[in-house]
Design a protein around this motif. Structure first.
Motif, PDB file in Angstrom:
ATOM      1  N   ASP A 138       0.823  -1.207   0.000  1.00  0.00           N
ATOM      2  CA  ASP A 138       0.000   0.000   0.000  1.00  0.00           C
ATOM      3  C   ASP A 138       0.862   1.265   0.000  1.00  0.00           C
ATOM      4  OD1 ASP A 138      -2.269  -1.550   0.027  1.00  0.00           O
ATOM      5  OD2 ASP A 138      -2.562  -1.400   2.202  1.00  0.00           O
ATOM      6  N   SER A 139       2.082   1.141   0.486  1.00  0.00           N
ATOM      7  CA  SER A 139       2.980   2.297   0.569  1.00  0.00           C
ATOM      8  C   SER A 139       3.653   2.643  -0.758  1.00  0.00           C
ATOM      9  CB  SER A 139       4.067   2.037   1.624  1.00  0.00           C
ATOM     10  OG  SER A 139       4.818   0.867   1.297  1.00  0.00           O
ATOM     11  N   THR A 140       3.318   1.921  -1.830  1.00  0.00           N
ATOM     12  CA  THR A 140       3.904   2.215  -3.147  1.00  0.00           C
ATOM     13  C   THR A 140       3.663   3.688  -3.484  1.00  0.00           C
ATOM     14  OG1 THR A 140       3.517  -0.047  -3.890  1.00  0.00           O
ATOM     15  CG2 THR A 140       3.848   1.623  -5.590  1.00  0.00           C
ATOM     16  N   PRO A 141       4.712   4.482  -3.683  1.00  0.00           N
ATOM     17  CA  PRO A 141       4.527   5.927  -3.818  1.00  0.00           C
ATOM     18  C   PRO A 141       3.908   6.378  -5.132  1.00  0.00           C
ATOM     19  CG  PRO A 141       6.845   5.358  -4.084  1.00  0.00           C
ATOM     20  CD  PRO A 141       6.148   4.107  -3.652  1.00  0.00           C
TER      21      PRO A 141
END
Length: 321
Positions: A138-141
């Motif tokens: 989910d932290s994929t920028p």
């Protein structure tokens, strides 16, 4: 011009209220919707498989693979609007809740889809979440996954598999179309390789990370600070320091090309466009949804690489496709 544009609301907050209302309406109509979408195959119903894709680039892939056996709706398909501020409405909610197969990007880019799906649960509905398909956190920028050359082959394979499970009698067609889709991406991959070899490490500036995955594949060097890109993407004001750094890329001729998101413009990005032109920096426009009409996913990607090649080699701008 001031160092930063007037304050803007964060994109993620603009649609919250409307999504809540849409979800409530969808919950009321879920029973009626599920009765039609619970049918799992075109063979059993005599009808085409109903597919919804959050973004029209994914809808195009489904159309190419499913052919005459699918009916596809792309929710976000207007290249003149900002997808980050897309507002779902009751019609969209009904369309999504009625789908037998859904393709969505994930990474928070189209989170309204998940809310509608939860409000209209259906155990027979298949959902391809590209983020999950690729195993991304989910932290994929950077959520613009369709610009990454390895994304669509994986999506095409998943589409063919799900359509085959829904309509086994046409599995051979779906598999053949998926193979054809993969083969049709080869000119794009070859163009990437050729440009990477002819312009190694070309320096570029960007407004936001729309095409960053493609720029990475090309081996280009994106000089724009990540914080600047993320702020523009999220609808917040970049810091004065980052704005000054961005401007210097044009004034000092550090950037060879300016990659400009055509779907998100404001006073800051427009002033940077002007600054690039004043300093003879060619501008290449990129899009978050597939330009229509006249484009397929493949021709769109080929056009973007062609525009970048022409900008790097000949100094020619292509602000729009």
């Amino acid at each position: 011009m001031s160092a930063a544009p007037a304050s803007r609301p964060a994109r993620s907050s603009i649609r919250t209220g409307l999504i809540a209302a849409v979800v409530a309406l969808t919950a009321v109509t879920a029973t009626a919707c599920s009765s039609s979408s619970s049918k799992t195959g075109a063979a059993s119903t005599g009808k085409t498989i109903q597919v919804v894709a959050a973004e029209n680039e994914y809808a195009d892939a489904v159309s190419q693979i499913g052919g005459q056996y699918v009916s596809v709706t792309g929710i976000m398909s207007n290249p003149n609007t900002d997808p980050h501020t897309f507002e779902a409405n009751p019609k969209v909610a009904h369309t999504v809740s009625s789908a037998q197969l859904i393709v969505q990007n994930g990474v928070g880019y189209d989170d309204f889809m998940g809310k509608i799906e939860q409000a209209s649960s259906n155990s027979h509905r298949q959902v391809i979440d590209v983020q999950k398909l690729l195993g991304l956190p989910d932290s994929t920028p950077n959520p613009h996954l369709w610009f990454k050359p390895t994304t669509m082959p994986a999506v095409a394979k998943a589409i063919a598999a799900d359509l085959s499970a829904m309509d086994p009698s046409h599995k051979a067609d779906f598999d053949a179309n998926a193979a054809k889709f993969d083969n049709s991406l080869q000119p794009w991959n070859q163009a990437i390789s050729q440009l990477k070899a002819s312009a190694p490490g070309a320096a570029v500036a960007t407004t936001e990370p729309v095409a960053d995955y493609l720029l990475d594949a090309l081996g280009f060097k994106n000089l724009t600070p990540w914080a600047f890109q993320a702020d523009v993407m999220n609808g917040t004001d970049p810091s004065p320091q980052d704005v000054a750094t961005e401007k210097a890329l044009f004034i000092q001729h550090k950037a060879k090309v300016f990659v400009y998101n055509q779907q998100v413009t404001d006073s800051l990005t427009q002033s940077l466009m002007t600054l690039a032109k004043q300093n003879n920096i060619p501008v290449v426009g990129v899009y978050e949804t597939m330009p229509t009409p006249g484009y397929t996913y493949q021709s769109w990607m080929n056009a973007e690489v062609s525009a970048l090649r022409n900008a790097v080699a000949n100094g020619k701008s292509a602000p729009t496709l």
